[in-house]
Design a protein around this motif. Structure first.
Motif, PDB file in Angstrom:
ATOM      1  N   TYR A 135       0.856  -1.199   0.000  1.00 38.87           N
ATOM      2  CA  TYR A 135       0.000   0.000   0.000  1.00 38.87           C
ATOM      3  C   TYR A 135       0.888   1.245   0.000  1.00 38.87           C
ATOM      4  CZ  TYR A 135      -2.840  -3.697   2.173  1.00 38.87           C
ATOM      5  OH  TYR A 135      -3.441  -4.887   2.487  1.00 38.87           O
ATOM      6  N   GLY A 136       1.999   1.128   0.769  1.00 33.28           N
ATOM      7  CA  GLY A 136       2.928   2.258   0.863  1.00 33.28           C
ATOM      8  C   GLY A 136       3.561   2.597  -0.472  1.00 33.28           C
ATOM      9  N   VAL A 137       3.796   1.570  -1.299  1.00 33.12           N
ATOM     10  CA  VAL A 137       4.381   1.803  -2.629  1.00 33.12           C
ATOM     11  C   VAL A 137       3.452   2.717  -3.426  1.00 33.12           C
ATOM     12  CG1 VAL A 137       4.907   0.668  -4.837  1.00 33.12           C
ATOM     13  CG2 VAL A 137       5.714  -0.334  -2.690  1.00 33.12           C
ATOM     14  N   LYS A 138       2.156   2.451  -3.338  1.00 31.14           N
ATOM     15  CA  LYS A 138       1.173   3.280  -4.068  1.00 31.14           C
ATOM     16  C   LYS A 138       1.154   4.703  -3.518  1.00 31.14           C
ATOM     17  CE  LYS A 138      -0.079  -0.234  -6.502  1.00 31.14           C
ATOM     18  NZ  LYS A 138       0.466  -0.333  -7.849  1.00 31.14           N
ATOM     19  N   ILE A 139       1.197   4.805  -2.192  1.00 27.05           N
ATOM     20  CA  ILE A 139       1.188   6.137  -1.567  1.00 27.05           C
ATOM     21  C   ILE A 139       2.458   6.895  -1.978  1.00 27.05           C
ATOM     22  CG2 ILE A 139       1.171   7.391   0.644  1.00 27.05           C
ATOM     23  CD1 ILE A 139      -0.324   4.927   1.850  1.00 27.05           C
ATOM     24  N   HIS A 140       3.581   6.187  -1.962  1.00 27.20           N
ATOM     25  CA  HIS A 140       4.864   6.786  -2.331  1.00 27.20           C
ATOM     26  C   HIS A 140       4.834   7.309  -3.772  1.00 27.20           C
ATOM     27  CE1 HIS A 140       9.222   6.404  -3.589  1.00 27.20           C
ATOM     28  NE2 HIS A 140       9.282   7.246  -2.579  1.00 27.20           N
ATOM     29  N   ASN A 141       4.324   6.480  -4.696  1.00 30.70           N
ATOM     30  CA  ASN A 141       4.229   6.910  -6.110  1.00 30.70           C
ATOM     31  C   ASN A 141       3.412   8.181  -6.252  1.00 30.70           C
ATOM     32  OD1 ASN A 141       5.687   4.800  -7.024  1.00 30.70           O
ATOM     33  ND2 ASN A 141       3.929   3.534  -7.639  1.00 30.70           N
ATOM     34  N   SER A 142       2.277   8.216  -5.553  1.00 32.58           N
ATOM     35  CA  SER A 142       1.408   9.397  -5.648  1.00 32.58           C
ATOM     36  C   SER A 142       2.108  10.627  -5.092  1.00 32.58           C
ATOM     37  CB  SER A 142       0.112   9.175  -4.868  1.00 32.58           C
ATOM     38  OG  SER A 142      -0.590   8.105  -5.405  1.00 32.58           O
ATOM     39  N   LEU A 143       2.829  10.409  -3.973  1.00 31.51           N
ATOM     40  CA  LEU A 143       3.524  11.532  -3.324  1.00 31.51           C
ATOM     41  C   LEU A 143       4.598  12.103  -4.245  1.00 31.51           C
ATOM     42  CD1 LEU A 143       4.021  13.066  -0.578  1.00 31.51           C
ATOM     43  CD2 LEU A 143       5.731  11.318  -0.089  1.00 31.51           C
ATOM     44  N   ILE A 144       5.388  11.218  -4.839  1.00 29.87           N
ATOM     45  CA  ILE A 144       6.510  11.643  -5.672  1.00 29.87           C
ATOM     46  C   ILE A 144       6.012  12.339  -6.938  1.00 29.87           C
ATOM     47  CG2 ILE A 144       8.462  10.746  -7.071  1.00 29.87           C
ATOM     48  CD1 ILE A 144       8.833  10.825  -3.958  1.00 29.87           C
ATOM     49  N   THR A 145       4.899  11.831  -7.493  1.00 31.59           N
ATOM     50  CA  THR A 145       4.390  12.422  -8.742  1.00 31.59           C
ATOM     51  C   THR A 145       3.384  13.542  -8.483  1.00 31.59           C
ATOM     52  OG1 THR A 145       2.666  10.738  -8.822  1.00 31.59           O
ATOM     53  CG2 THR A 145       4.676  10.269 -10.074  1.00 31.59           C
ATOM     54  N   ASP A 146       3.102  13.776  -7.187  1.00 33.39           N
ATOM     55  CA  ASP A 146       2.125  14.810  -6.821  1.00 33.39           C
ATOM     56  C   ASP A 146       0.758  14.559  -7.454  1.00 33.39           C
ATOM     57  OD1 ASP A 146       2.537  16.803  -5.025  1.00 33.39           O
ATOM     58  OD2 ASP A 146       4.010  17.830  -6.298  1.00 33.39           O
ATOM     59  N   ASN A 147       0.428  13.299  -7.625  1.00 34.97           N
ATOM     60  CA  ASN A 147      -0.855  12.972  -8.249  1.00 34.97           C
ATOM     61  C   ASN A 147      -1.550  11.879  -7.424  1.00 34.97           C
ATOM     62  OD1 ASN A 147      -3.018  12.313  -9.784  1.00 34.97           O
ATOM     63  ND2 ASN A 147      -1.870  11.740 -11.615  1.00 34.97           N
ATOM     64  N   PHE A 148      -2.555  12.309  -6.670  1.00 34.82           N
ATOM     65  CA  PHE A 148      -3.250  11.381  -5.774  1.00 34.82           C
ATOM     66  C   PHE A 148      -4.583  10.902  -6.356  1.00 34.82           C
ATOM     67  CE2 PHE A 148      -0.439  13.809  -3.009  1.00 34.82           C
ATOM     68  CZ  PHE A 148       0.099  12.817  -2.199  1.00 34.82           C
ATOM     69  N   LEU A 149      -4.803  11.262  -7.618  1.00 37.68           N
ATOM     70  CA  LEU A 149      -6.109  11.031  -8.243  1.00 37.68           C
ATOM     71  C   LEU A 149      -6.521   9.559  -8.262  1.00 37.68           C
ATOM     72  CD1 LEU A 149      -7.820  13.283  -9.298  1.00 37.68           C
ATOM     73  CD2 LEU A 149      -7.091  12.737 -11.627  1.00 37.68           C
ATOM     74  N   TYR A 150      -5.551   8.681  -8.529  1.00 39.20           N
ATOM     75  CA  TYR A 150      -5.891   7.260  -8.674  1.00 39.20           C
ATOM     76  C   TYR A 150      -5.500   6.436  -7.448  1.00 39.20           C
ATOM     77  CZ  TYR A 150      -6.165   9.143 -13.328  1.00 39.20           C
ATOM     78  OH  TYR A 150      -6.495   9.939 -14.390  1.00 39.20           O
ATOM     79  N   LEU A 151      -5.027   7.125  -6.407  1.00 43.38           N
ATOM     80  CA  LEU A 151      -4.497   6.383  -5.259  1.00 43.38           C
ATOM     81  C   LEU A 151      -5.537   5.437  -4.647  1.00 43.38           C
ATOM     82  CD1 LEU A 151      -2.321   5.744  -3.195  1.00 43.38           C
ATOM     83  CD2 LEU A 151      -3.009   7.752  -1.895  1.00 43.38           C
ATOM     84  N   GLN A 152      -6.735   5.938  -4.394  1.00 45.51           N
ATOM     85  CA  GLN A 152      -7.700   5.083  -3.691  1.00 45.51           C
ATOM     86  C   GLN A 152      -8.038   3.823  -4.497  1.00 45.51           C
ATOM     87  OE1 GLN A 152      -8.506   5.227  -0.608  1.00 45.51           O
ATOM     88  NE2 GLN A 152     -10.038   3.608  -0.569  1.00 45.51           N
ATOM     89  N   SER A 153      -8.231   3.976  -5.810  1.00 43.52           N
ATOM     90  CA  SER A 153      -8.584   2.763  -6.571  1.00 43.52           C
ATOM     91  C   SER A 153      -7.393   1.805  -6.615  1.00 43.52           C
ATOM     92  CB  SER A 153      -9.116   3.113  -7.957  1.00 43.52           C
ATOM     93  OG  SER A 153      -8.167   3.855  -8.640  1.00 43.52           O
ATOM     94  N   GLU A 154      -6.171   2.335  -6.600  1.00 38.10           N
ATOM     95  CA  GLU A 154      -4.994   1.448  -6.544  1.00 38.10           C
ATOM     96  C   GLU A 154      -4.923   0.726  -5.198  1.00 38.10           C
ATOM     97  OE1 GLU A 154      -2.136   4.081  -9.539  1.00 38.10           O
ATOM     98  OE2 GLU A 154      -1.744   4.096  -7.384  1.00 38.10           O
ATOM     99  N   LEU A 155      -5.240   1.458  -4.127  1.00 33.98           N
ATOM    100  CA  LEU A 155      -5.223   0.832  -2.797  1.00 33.98           C
ATOM    101  C   LEU A 155      -6.272  -0.271  -2.711  1.00 33.98           C
ATOM    102  CD1 LEU A 155      -4.811   3.997  -0.508  1.00 33.98           C
ATOM    103  CD2 LEU A 155      -3.120   2.209  -0.901  1.00 33.98           C
ATOM    104  N   VAL A 156      -7.444  -0.013  -3.278  1.00 32.57           N
ATOM    105  CA  VAL A 156      -8.517  -1.015  -3.274  1.00 32.57           C
ATOM    106  C   VAL A 156      -8.058  -2.247  -4.056  1.00 32.57           C
ATOM    107  CG1 VAL A 156     -10.879  -1.508  -4.079  1.00 32.57           C
ATOM    108  CG2 VAL A 156     -10.382   0.643  -2.907  1.00 32.57           C
ATOM    109  N   ASP A 157      -7.417  -2.027  -5.204  1.00 29.69           N
ATOM    110  CA  ASP A 157      -6.910  -3.159  -6.005  1.00 29.69           C
ATOM    111  C   ASP A 157      -5.886  -3.989  -5.232  1.00 29.69           C
ATOM    112  OD1 ASP A 157      -8.518  -2.414  -8.058  1.00 29.69           O
ATOM    113  OD2 ASP A 157      -6.942  -1.417  -9.235  1.00 29.69           O
TER     114      ASP A 157
END
Ligand SMILES: Cc1cc2nc3c(=O)[nH]c(=O)nc-3n(C[C@H](O)[C@H](O)[C@H](O)COP(=O)(O)O)c2cc1C
Length: 306
Positions: A195-217
């Motif tokens: 889950y942290g990998v997804k959060i990290h990607n969003s943080l680094i790219t400054d794009n949290f738009l798809y984070l929740q659906s990635e976390l659900v996946d």
């Protein structure tokens, strides 16, 4: 450099293990700076709890009445790129220490316009608390971009027994040697860095738009149909009973002890009776109302408020 602030409360450390396991990929990145802020009530809540202390916090928890917290060490004016709020539900509501933080002027300053990820570690009933969290974050103009949940995976009635042994008896191992250990398992903690990998990607790219659906996946959000139905009952009844107790007196007062005691008996018995009935209904629900149940699960897996 990305700055992350983690606000959390924990009594036994279960939630801090879950949040630390989740944030491991961020910890491992030298370009991410993580600051942890543990919330500390001026008058600490007990652990283990006595029976009366435990049920006496019910009305104030449900009504969202804050307690006094020790001064925070974070700077609310600092530019944080992400705020993580890690909390436990108490009585289907946000636990008092975290709710007190959310009502502070510092939280208003800190959270306005910021992306927020919530991390929950609990028995298994977090939906109602997260609805209250969504509402508070909306009021604070924060942007809830992700939610990660950790639950006890045992059957509902088993974890009802083990959580009571855990919070009231301080039992951290197998209760009576036969029940499973209460709480989040090692296996679930090992899955957390994904889950942290997804959060990290969003943080680094400054794009949290798809984070929740990635976390659900990734399986970060656990919504069970039977608990969804059971919580629905509780959410209707809890405010009524919380009012009934509060009318008699303030937190800890003698005048309300009888009503608190009755609640402490009625609640476990109510769950004991309702749980099997609701489990049967929830098994039938996909047959008679499959669309509705799917919609409900999808609703609780995302971050907006209906
Ligand atoms: C007063 C109180 C009420 C609780 N109510 C709930 C609840 O409604 N739903 C739930 O899943 N867990 C509930 N729990 C369990 C907590 O969410 C959590 O698992 C437990 O307090 C251990 O967390 P910690 O070790 O991080 O402090 C409750 C615990 C306490 C102390």
């Amino acid at each position: 450099m990305k700055n992350v602030l983690v606000i959390y409360y924990t009594q036994t450390g279960q939630l801090s293990s879950a949040v630390k396991a989740t944030l491991l990929p961020l910890e491992n990145d030298p370009s991410v700076n993580i600051q942890y802020e543990q919330l500390k009530p001026v008058k600490p809540f007990p652990y283990p709890w006595s029976y009366m202390e435990f049920f006496d916090v019910f009305p104030e928890t449900v009504h969202g009445i804050p307690c006094e917290l020790e001064p925070f060490s974070f700077d609310p004016d600092k530019k944080f790129d992400l705020v993580v709020i890690a909390y436990q539900p108490w009585f289907l509501s946000i636990c008092i220490p975290v709710n007190s933080f959310l009502q502070s002027p510092q939280a208003a300053k800190l959270l306005a316009g910021k992306p927020v990820v919530t991390v929950i570690a609990c028995r298994n009933m977090w939906l109602g608390a997260q609805e209250k969290m969504k509402k508070r974050l909306l009021e604070l103009k924060a942007d809830l971009v992700g939610n990660v949940t950790f639950v006890d995976r045992s059957a509902n009635l088993i974890s009802l027994i083990t959580v009571l042994a855990f919070v009231l008896g301080g039992v951290k191992d197998k209760f009576l040697g036969i029940f499973p250990k209460y709480g989040v398992t090692e296996k679930d903690l090992q899955a957390a860095p994904a889950y942290g990998v997804k959060i990290h990607n969003s943080l680094i790219t400054d794009n949290f738009l798809y984070l929740q659906s990635e976390l659900v996946d990734e399986g970060a959000v656990i919504v069970k149909p039977n608990l969804l139905l059971l919580e629905g009952r509780g959410r209707v009844l809890f405010p009524l009973y919380a009012n009934y107790i509060s009318k008699k007196g303030k937190s800890g007062s003698k005048e309300r002890r009888t009503r608190v005691r009755i609640f402490g008996i009625v609640l476990p018995i109510g769950i004991l009776i309702l749980s099997p009935i609701i489990t049967i209904v929830s098994r039938l629900a996909p047959l008679i109302a499959s669309g509705k149940m799917k919609k409900e699960i999808a609703y609780y897996s995302q971050n907006s408020l209906r």
